[in-house]
Design an enzyme around this catalytic site. Structure first.
Site, PDB file in Angstrom:
ATOM      1  N   SER A  22       0.852  -1.194   0.000  1.00  0.00           N
ATOM      2  CA  SER A  22       0.000   0.000   0.000  1.00  0.00           C
ATOM      3  C   SER A  22       0.882   1.235   0.000  1.00  0.00           C
ATOM      4  O   SER A  22       2.079   1.160   0.292  1.00  0.00           O
ATOM      5  CB  SER A  22      -0.926   0.014   1.212  1.00  0.00           C
ATOM      6  N   GLY A  23       0.300   2.357  -0.379  1.00  0.00           N
ATOM      7  CA  GLY A  23       1.054   3.609  -0.427  1.00  0.00           C
ATOM      8  C   GLY A  23       0.084   4.767  -0.543  1.00  0.00           C
ATOM      9  O   GLY A  23      -1.124   4.583  -0.369  1.00  0.00           O
ATOM     10  N   ASN A  24       0.638   5.947  -0.852  1.00  0.00           N
ATOM     11  CA  ASN A  24      -0.209   7.140  -0.974  1.00  0.00           C
ATOM     12  C   ASN A  24      -1.256   6.984  -2.066  1.00  0.00           C
ATOM     13  O   ASN A  24      -2.350   7.516  -1.985  1.00  0.00           O
ATOM     14  CB  ASN A  24       0.644   8.360  -1.335  1.00  0.00           C
ATOM     15  N   PHE A  25      -0.879   6.237  -3.121  1.00  0.00           N
ATOM     16  CA  PHE A  25      -1.744   6.069  -4.289  1.00  0.00           C
ATOM     17  C   PHE A  25      -2.976   5.227  -3.962  1.00  0.00           C
ATOM     18  O   PHE A  25      -4.019   5.349  -4.571  1.00  0.00           O
ATOM     19  CB  PHE A  25      -0.947   5.383  -5.408  1.00  0.00           C
ATOM     20  N   VAL A  28      -2.081  -2.432  -3.394  1.00  0.00           N
ATOM     21  CA  VAL A  28      -1.861  -3.498  -4.382  1.00  0.00           C
ATOM     22  C   VAL A  28      -2.458  -4.772  -3.793  1.00  0.00           C
ATOM     23  O   VAL A  28      -2.137  -5.148  -2.664  1.00  0.00           O
ATOM     24  CB  VAL A  28      -0.356  -3.723  -4.656  1.00  0.00           C
ATOM     25  N   LYS A  45      -2.856  -3.084  -8.841  1.00  0.00           N
ATOM     26  CA  LYS A  45      -2.659  -1.797  -8.158  1.00  0.00           C
ATOM     27  C   LYS A  45      -3.932  -0.985  -8.320  1.00  0.00           C
ATOM     28  O   LYS A  45      -4.408  -0.776  -9.446  1.00  0.00           O
ATOM     29  CB  LYS A  45      -1.470  -1.082  -8.813  1.00  0.00           C
ATOM     30  N   ASP A 165      14.398   4.967  -8.628  1.00  0.00           N
ATOM     31  CA  ASP A 165      14.108   4.432  -7.290  1.00  0.00           C
ATOM     32  C   ASP A 165      14.517   2.962  -7.201  1.00  0.00           C
ATOM     33  O   ASP A 165      13.812   2.149  -6.604  1.00  0.00           O
ATOM     34  CB  ASP A 165      12.611   4.606  -6.990  1.00  0.00           C
ATOM     35  N   ASN A 170      12.360  -2.514  -4.219  1.00  0.00           N
ATOM     36  CA  ASN A 170      11.638  -2.356  -5.485  1.00  0.00           C
ATOM     37  C   ASN A 170      12.029  -3.391  -6.541  1.00  0.00           C
ATOM     38  O   ASN A 170      11.819  -3.187  -7.729  1.00  0.00           O
ATOM     39  CB  ASN A 170      11.831  -0.946  -6.038  1.00  0.00           C
ATOM     40  N   ASP A 183       8.128  -1.165  -9.591  1.00  0.00           N
ATOM     41  CA  ASP A 183       7.815   0.146  -9.038  1.00  0.00           C
ATOM     42  C   ASP A 183       8.373   1.296  -9.877  1.00  0.00           C
ATOM     43  O   ASP A 183       9.437   1.847  -9.585  1.00  0.00           O
ATOM     44  CB  ASP A 183       8.290   0.250  -7.582  1.00  0.00           C
TER      45      ASP A 183
HETATM   46  N1  ADE Z   1       3.662  -6.194  -4.610  1.00  0.00           N
HETATM   47  C1  ADE Z   1       3.604  -5.144  -5.416  1.00  0.00           C
HETATM   48  N2  ADE Z   1       3.652  -5.529  -6.689  1.00  0.00           N
HETATM   49  C2  ADE Z   1       3.745  -6.874  -6.688  1.00  0.00           C
HETATM   50  C3  ADE Z   1       3.854  -7.854  -7.704  1.00  0.00           C
HETATM   51  N3  ADE Z   1       3.860  -7.503  -8.976  1.00  0.00           N
HETATM   52  N4  ADE Z   1       3.947  -9.155  -7.332  1.00  0.00           N
HETATM   53  C4  ADE Z   1       3.954  -9.463  -6.037  1.00  0.00           C
HETATM   54  N5  ADE Z   1       3.853  -8.596  -5.036  1.00  0.00           N
HETATM   55  C5  ADE Z   1       3.753  -7.302  -5.376  1.00  0.00           C
END
Ligand code: ADE
Length: 280
Positions: A22-25, A28, A45, A165, A170, A183
């Site tokens: 999770s994040g500001n956006f 997932v 996402k 980043d 990531n 990411d």
């Molecule tokens: N967390 C964020 N993106 C992911 C992804 N593509 N696969 C598994 N965990 C994740």
């Protein structure tokens, strides 16, 4: 599986309650997408409902960059995007980005979980000197991961994409431990990027010229790759732990660099530490 990004219909997406991040956006979630009649595991996402204009733009920018980057086995690929087609008329419909799933999660956590204590000589099991931290992953597996990331990053640079980043958190690992760069929230599709906004910078892995002058290039991604190698060798250690951003910037300007980790081979360290200095 190489899949080209496509517009998905709402019926093609199925979400579970399993939160992957999770994040500001927004968040997932684990789910599946229907591609040509086949249910493909996916990390979906979701841009949160009340997202402001900046978050919407970031979300769209990430989609655009991933489309531009195209398919590569060492990059988390975009399977498709979708807008929620509910009955309710909203100013902004909810947005979804279906990403390729990587079952072993992020590299930083995986490296940390791989740490095991090795007792060198059982006869002296109680003394501290005989115990060291090693990984349940072999050196070859660790190097394989580093090579996967380098290959993914090479592909990005061939497309003039600057990641901005790159760090172990990531990078994601598939069930068969293939590393994929993920990411693209901060990524830009220009050969050189000058940041004008005052967004937070991941300072522990950002190159000196980017910290000082906000200039981002493929070479500044190479610096971050050097830090990522340090994270791999330290099995998920925190670079410059205990230093804040101001102290770090001053120290880097004075020539300070991450020291050689205890378990790192001298030759490997000298080789890797040359990478960041040649881009200054
Ligand atoms: N967390 C964020 N993106 C992911 C992804 N593509 N696969 C598994 N965990 C994740």
């Amino acid at each position: 599986m190489a899949v080209n990004h496509r517009e998905l219909s709402w019926d093609d997406i199925s979400l579970t309650n399993k939160l992957l991040g999770s994040g500001n956006f927004g968040e997932v979630r684990k789910g599946t997408v229907n591609l040509d009649g086949e249910r493909i595991p996916s990390a979906i996402k979701v841009l949160k409902r009340g997202a402001d204009e900046a978050a919407r733009q970031d979300f769209q920018q990430e989609v655009d960059i991933m489309r531009h980057a195209g398919y590569h086995p060492n990059i988390i690929n975009l399977l498709g995007t979708c807008e929620h087609q509910g009955n309710v008329v909203r100013v902004h419909r909810q947005q979804y980005m279906a990403l390729e799933m990587a079952g072993n999660g992020d590299l930083k956590n995986y490296l940390r979980k791989s740490r095991v204590l090795e007792v060198k000589d059982p006869a002296y099991a109680n003394t501290r000197q005989t115990v060291s931290t090693v990984s349940s992953l072999s050196p070859v597996q660790l190097l394989r991961i580093a090579c996967d990331v380098a290959t993914g990053m090479e592909h990005l640079s061939s497309k003039d994409v600057i990641h901005r980043d790159l760090a172990a958190r990531n990078v994601l690992l598939t069930d068969s431990l293939i590393a994929k760069v993920a990411d693209f929230g901060l990524s830009r599709g220009e050969g050189i990027y000058e940041q004008t906004s005052k967004k937070a910078v991941p300072f522990r892995s950002t190159a000196l010229e980017a910290l000082s002058r906000r200039i981002y290039t493929t070479q500044s991604d190479v610096w971050s790759f050097g830090i990522l190698l340090w994270e791999i060798v330290t099995l998920g250690g925190t670079p410059y732990s205990g230093m804040n951003s101001r102290t770090l910037l001053r120290s880097l300007r004075e020539g300070y660099r991450l020291p050689k980790p205890r378990n790192c081979d001298e030759d490997l360290y000298v080789y890797f530490s040359l990478l960041p200095t040649c881009v200054l």
